[in-house]
Design an enzyme around this catalytic site. Structure first.
Site, short mmCIF file in Angstrom:
data_model
loop_
_atom_site.label_atom_id
_atom_site.label_comp_id
_atom_site.label_asym_id
_atom_site.label_seq_id
_atom_site.Cartn_x
_atom_site.Cartn_y
_atom_site.Cartn_z
N SER A 380 0.83 -1.19 0.00
CA SER A 380 0.00 0.00 0.00
C SER A 380 0.87 1.25 0.00
O SER A 380 2.10 1.17 0.00
CB SER A 380 -0.90 -0.03 1.23
OG SER A 380 -1.85 0.98 1.14
N ALA A 381 0.21 2.39 -0.01
CA ALA A 381 0.93 3.66 0.05
C ALA A 381 0.05 4.68 0.74
O ALA A 381 -1.17 4.55 0.73
CB ALA A 381 1.28 4.12 -1.36
N MET A 382 0.68 5.68 1.35
CA MET A 382 -0.09 6.68 2.09
C MET A 382 0.46 8.07 1.80
O MET A 382 1.66 8.29 1.80
CB MET A 382 -0.02 6.33 3.59
CG MET A 382 -0.73 7.31 4.49
SD MET A 382 -2.52 7.39 4.16
CE MET A 382 -2.88 9.06 4.73
N ASN A 384 0.57 10.99 3.36
CA ASN A 384 0.86 11.99 4.39
C ASN A 384 1.57 13.21 3.82
O ASN A 384 2.56 13.08 3.10
CB ASN A 384 1.78 11.39 5.46
CG ASN A 384 1.34 10.04 5.92
OD1 ASN A 384 0.24 9.89 6.42
ND2 ASN A 384 2.17 9.03 5.70
N GLU A 417 -0.72 9.24 -5.08
CA GLU A 417 -0.38 9.83 -3.77
C GLU A 417 -0.01 11.30 -3.92
O GLU A 417 -0.32 12.12 -3.04
CB GLU A 417 0.75 9.05 -3.10
CG GLU A 417 0.51 7.54 -2.94
CD GLU A 417 -0.80 7.18 -2.24
OE1 GLU A 417 -1.32 8.00 -1.47
OE2 GLU A 417 -1.30 6.05 -2.48
N GLU A 439 -10.26 10.12 -2.83
CA GLU A 439 -9.77 8.88 -3.44
C GLU A 439 -10.18 8.74 -4.91
O GLU A 439 -9.40 8.29 -5.74
CB GLU A 439 -10.24 7.66 -2.64
CG GLU A 439 -9.68 7.57 -1.22
CD GLU A 439 -8.17 7.57 -1.15
OE1 GLU A 439 -7.51 7.38 -2.20
OE2 GLU A 439 -7.63 7.79 -0.05
N TYR A 505 -12.81 4.03 -4.57
CA TYR A 505 -11.70 4.26 -5.52
C TYR A 505 -12.15 4.14 -6.97
O TYR A 505 -12.08 5.09 -7.73
CB TYR A 505 -10.58 3.24 -5.26
CG TYR A 505 -9.80 3.51 -4.00
CD1 TYR A 505 -8.60 4.20 -4.05
CD2 TYR A 505 -10.27 3.07 -2.77
CE1 TYR A 505 -7.88 4.46 -2.89
CE2 TYR A 505 -9.56 3.32 -1.61
CZ TYR A 505 -8.36 4.02 -1.68
OH TYR A 505 -7.66 4.27 -0.53
ZN LIG Z 1 -5.58 7.41 -2.05
#
Ligand SMILES: [Zn+2]
Length: 1004
Positions: A380-382, A384, A417, A439, A505
């Protein structure tokens, strides 16, 4: 956050196949965890035995002292504050999911001190302590203060204020804190005050707290152990979205409660600490044992929600460059940095930022960007703000990634992201019910970015294969949820986590794309610019977005809509499912109806009266026509009429930008069929795809006859686009068909029919594989579709496919540097084993024992189940349940074997004969004995796999007898119902198969 990996291309298909089987079991385990949380209601964290990790078993209610899993210890520290439980409290605001509006957070001074040291033997948990001073503004007099807090122990709590408006706050008074207690259900910490806070006053809440950091648990703070430069190392990172900030520090954990943050991290001097903002300074601190720690402070963040707070503490290296004067650093294991594995990501990150800055006309406001690649972050990826966190498999290029879609995947996810830096970080949804606003748009702009950098990328086809196909096949009016939900309908925190799915999504992205298609790109971007500018550093809801669209539309007179943007788009975001739009080409009548799963003939399904306002872009004879709108249940468009005698053809839903399926009357389908047989290239690729996918989906759900769909495949000998083949094969050669042993009468016909047509596409791609597989790296759609093509060709017994499998497998076993091209590796391994002997199988087993990467191990475990030798399969399952040196940890081998062609009969016997050992090994594997153990849940999954082909009551009885004494009563009932459903589905499939067989007999 990154898209859910179930959406398709982040997990290889072989792995996905395996995981699909395991997903059900996992869900059940999660349900058990959720039940635990419910049972622990109103117990303060210090009274909890331990926080349940993903592999920690829930304890049955009433168990006084459950033993901890090996290596886990309970926190022994006594909280300094007497925290009482919520038992016996009257109903109050702590029973509500949403915080009461009495306090508005303005600023957090947050200090976190996780006790991570290098060169230790890391236990599965670490402790951390922290302090937070939160400046709040009071809006209503209150003696009671609610903050979010989960699994934290409160060490001290003070309230200072009211603060003076200037900076000299040192002499302000205190408001006594009489009691601190935890309302566990809704995850609150409640401070009962000795006096009221005054409306309009500013106060400072000073809290110190402590908690636990778990290994690889992607919730709040977590740490990972990995290997770098030949030694074991550990790092620590955070994941706050959506509701885990509260497990790191007490806070007002809702997306609209934005504030500024000054973060301080205390860490081992040999580590580097990262957070959203650049480092401000460093100092030293000694702990009570006198050993030294480094204190790193960071600059103040912009106004942002708690879910974007991020930190990382690691021994990593980085590569950097600057883009428009701002530094971008990509952090990864030192080995990876040295090998240049982060260079690709580094090179595209800056240009993506610049492209989006220019597109939205808003500069990225932070002074720097750090992107960190974690060894384990659940694929996954976030996003921030200023510190993006990635699973390294989605950011780093390995040398053997040459023939993979890796570069495309990295580009997609980085774009997603980075897109969030505007959609989500700068402008945040008011609450999680509208999470699609960030999203959906971040997912949509992935394609804008990719298209900008690779104008030749087949954008529409890729959108179809990555986004649209999955969600259209899952979205049904009666069973799915709408994209945008009412905030007041949420009652549990867990419901927030469930929002990160296909609808948020994929449907979100599809609706954004549809909107841009019926406006034009210019208007679309202008509306978004205006929206982003207006709500920068603030929050918005769906209606705010529609209002900005309406403003740009009202400002011009070229594009006229049949209704307001809000009415049009609400019909899509507030309703689940999508319409089937049917065109009668003889009359030009278009009607719409909701798409139902398995529509029942001649039966009115009027549970869903609503209609959609449907934009219809369309083509006639390959020429784009002007947009029309279907804003009621039916309408006549004479321009769409086609007569039986002419050669015209019509296709609705240009480029599949509309979120719906298209049906035609018999003549309409016939015209398309004729055109495909006469000159398929006259119909654009995306529409050949569409016609196939719509027709099969509609036939499967009883909107049209299966023969109509099959007729459309007759032209396939002329089809040289692999993605169209992919659409045919996934619809025609389904898992059910492959696993149906009763399809023996259909198989030879299907074989004859397909092999006759497959030759030309097969020759093209088998030649590339043999001669120059590296060329595939620029053919994204081939990378997506090849596995299915090879899998089918070998399954049909195409001699060249079997021969190629033997060749590639042999070359690889002779010299593992002769890598099998990654898109077809699973198929080649499977057929290498199926066609091979014990020798090949043992080779794979040894490979398996030496691999450390989970994905590789799963691929090998899957391939080993392809053996057709019962002795080997039995031995395989034997290894899985005994303490063999091969420790099959990742997967339940019996499930894999049961799902294989030959294996399911063997797996069933094996289970009967070895049930005791199987159940014990499953128990050990999961450290779990809750509610009869994970083993029985796994058994339910097995039953589903083994029961896949049942079609008579007798078979149900037989299976029930078989599983009966292994299951508990409630499970027996579930199983019975499930078996009935499978049976009915299989009977339906059988009828369909019979018609397919008859059709094939006429056409093969
Ligand atoms: Zn996202």
């Amino acid at each position: 956050m990154g898209p859910p990996s179930s959406s398709g291309f982040y997990v290889s298909r072989a792995v996905a196949l395996l995981l699909a089987g395991l997903a059900a079991t996992l869900l059940l385990a999660l349900a058990a965890l959720a039940a635990l949380y419910g049972r622990c209601a109103r117990v303060p964290p210090s009274e909890l035995p331990h926080r349940a990790g993903p592999d920690a078993a829930p304890s049955p209610p009433g168990t006084p002292e459950e033993p901890l899993p090996p290596g886990r210890t309970r926190p022994t520290r006594e909280p300094a504050v007497t925290a009482t439980t919520g038992h016996g409290r009257p109903p109050g605001p702590w029973d509500q999911l949403r915080l009461p509006p009495w306090l508005v957070p303005l600023h957090y001074e947050l200090e976190l001190w996780p006790r991570l040291r290098p060169h230790e033997s890391w236990a599965p948990t670490l402790t951390f302590t922290g302090r937070v001073n939160i400046t709040v503004r009071c809006t209503a007099a209150t003696r009671r203060l609610l903050l979010h807090s989960l699994f934290l122990d409160c060490e001290s709590a003070e309230v200072r204020g009211p603060l003076a408006s200037d900076a000299g706050d040192s002499t302000v008074g205190r408001v006594p804190v009489d009691d601190v207690w935890f309302a566990f259900d809704m995850q609150y910490m409640v401070l009962e005050l000795g006096g009221p806070l005054q409306p309009g006053g500013r106060y400072e809440l000073q809290l110190s707290f402590s908690g636990l950091v778990y290994q690889d648990l992607r919730e709040g703070l977590f740490f990972s152990v990995y290997t770098d430069q030949g030694e074991r190392r550990a790092l620590l990172a955070s994941q706050m979205e959506p509701t885990f900030a509260r497990s790191v520090f007490p806070c007002f954990d809702e997306p609209a409660l934005k504030a500024t943050f000054n973060v301080t991290i205390i860490h081992d001097p040999s580590y580097v600490a990262l957070s959203n903002m650049p480092k401000l300074g460093q100092s030293l601190r000694r702990d009570t044992n006198g050993s030294e720690w480094t204190v790193t402070t960071f600059s103040t963040t912009p106004h942002m929600p708690t879910y974007l707070v991020a930190l990382a503490v690691c021994d990593y290296a980085y590569v950097d460059r600057s883009e428009r004067g701002k530094e971008i650093r990509i952090w990864a294991r030192k080995d990876a940095i040295e090998n240049g594995n982060a260079d690709f990501a580094l090179n595209i990150t800056g240009p993506i930022f610049s492209f989006l800055e220019d597109l939205f006309n808003i500069s990225y406001p932070l002074p720097k960007t750090d992107i960190i690649a974690l060894p384990t972050f659940d694929n996954s990826a976030m996003e921030n703000w200023g510190l993006l966190i990635f699973d390294e498999s989605l950011l780093l290029i390995q040398p053997n990634d040459q023939v993979t879609d890796k570069k495309a995947v990295i580009s997609f996810i980085l774009s997603h992201e980075i897109g969030h830096q505007w959609f989500g970080n700068l402008v945040t949804m008011n609450w999680w019910n509208d999470v699609w606003l960030k999203e959906g748009f971040a997912s949509y702009f992935e394609f804008g970015v990719i298209n900008y950098f690779n104008p030749k990328f087949p954008r529409n086809e890729i959108f179809f294969s990555n986004i649209l196909r999955n969600v259209l096949s899952e979205d049904h009016v009666l069973v799915s949820r709408a994209v945008s939900l009412k905030a007041e309908n949420f009652t549990e925190t867990s419901e927030i986590n469930e929002l990160f799915d296909l609808f948020t999504y994929n449907k979100g992205a599809s609706l954004a794309r549809m909107l841009s298609s019926f406006l034009n790109e210019n208007l679309f971007i202008n509306a978004l610019k205006s929206y982003l500018k207006t709500f920068s550093y603030s929050n918005a809801e769906q209606d705010d977005l529609w209002r900005h669209f309406q403003m740009v539309i009202d400002d011009q007179n070229k594009i006229l809509l049949p209704a307001t943007v809000k009415s049009i788009m609400d019909s899509w975001t507030h309703q689940s499912g999508f319409p089937v739009v049917t065109l009668n080409v003889s009359t030009g009548t278009i009607k719409q109806e909701p798409f139902y799963l398995g529509k029942v003939k001649n039966e009115t399904l009027l549970t869903h009266n609503d209609t959609w306002i449907v934009p219809i872009l369309w083509i006639k004879n390959g020429i784009t026509q002007s947009l029309v709108w279907l804003d009621k249940s039916s309408k006549i468009f004479p321009e769409m009429q086609v007569s039986a005698s002419d050669h015209d053809w019509v296709i609705l839903n240009l480029n599949m930008t509309g979120y719906y399926r298209v049906n035609y009357d018999q003549l309409g389908w016939k015209k398309l069929n004729q055109q495909l047989e006469k000159d398929p290239k006259a119909i654009p690729v995306i529409h050949r795809l569409q016609v196939i996918d719509d027709a099969f989906s509609l036939s499967k759900n009883n909107y049209i006859e299966i023969e109509t769909a099959l007729d459309l495949t007759k032209y396939l000998a002329e089809e040289d686009e692999i993605i169209v083949w992919y659409a045919v094969l996934v619809n025609l050669v389904t898992k059910d068909l492959v696993f149906d042993a009763n399809s023996y009468d259909m198989y030879p016909l299907l074989k004859k029919y397909l092999l006759k047509r497959l030759a030309s596409i097969w020759n093209v791609y088998s030649a590339i594989i043999r001669e120059n597989s590296v060329a595939l790296q620029d053919d994204y759609l081939a990378l997506v579709a090849l596995e299915k093509l090879f899998e089918t060709a070998c399954w049909l017994g195409l001699e060249d496919c079997l021969q190629l499998s033997r060749e590639l497998f042999k070359n690889w076993t002779n010299q593992p540097e002769n890598e099998i091209p990654s898109p077809i590796k699973s198929v080649i391994l499977c057929y290498g084993i199926a066609l091979g002997s014990e020798e090949e199988w043992d080779f794979l087993l040894n490979m398996y024992a030496n691999k450390t990467k989970e994905e590789e191990r799963i691929q090998l475990a899957y391939a080993m189940s392809c053996s057709r030798d019962p002795r080997i399969l039995n031995r395989y399952m034997e290894y899985a349940i005994t303490a063999s040196p091969f420790a099959f940890n990742e997967t339940n081998v019996i499930e894999v074997v049961a799902a294989a062609e030959v294996g399911r009969y063997i797996a069933k016997d094996f289970l009967v004969n070895n049930w005791q050992a199987v159940s014990e090994s499953l128990y050990l594997f999961n450290h779990s004995k809750a509610s009869g153990g994970y083993g029985t849940q796994s058994l339910v999954t097995l039953m589903n796999i083994i029961g896949r082909t049942i079609s008579t009551d007798l078979q149900i009885t037989e299976l029930q007898q078989f599983f009966g004494n292994m299951l508990e009563e409630h499970q027996r009932l579930t199983v019975h119902a499930k078996l009935q459903t499978i049976k009915n589905k299989n009977l339906e499939n059988k009828r369909r198969s019979a018609r397919m067989t008859a059709w094939l007999r006429r056409n093969a």
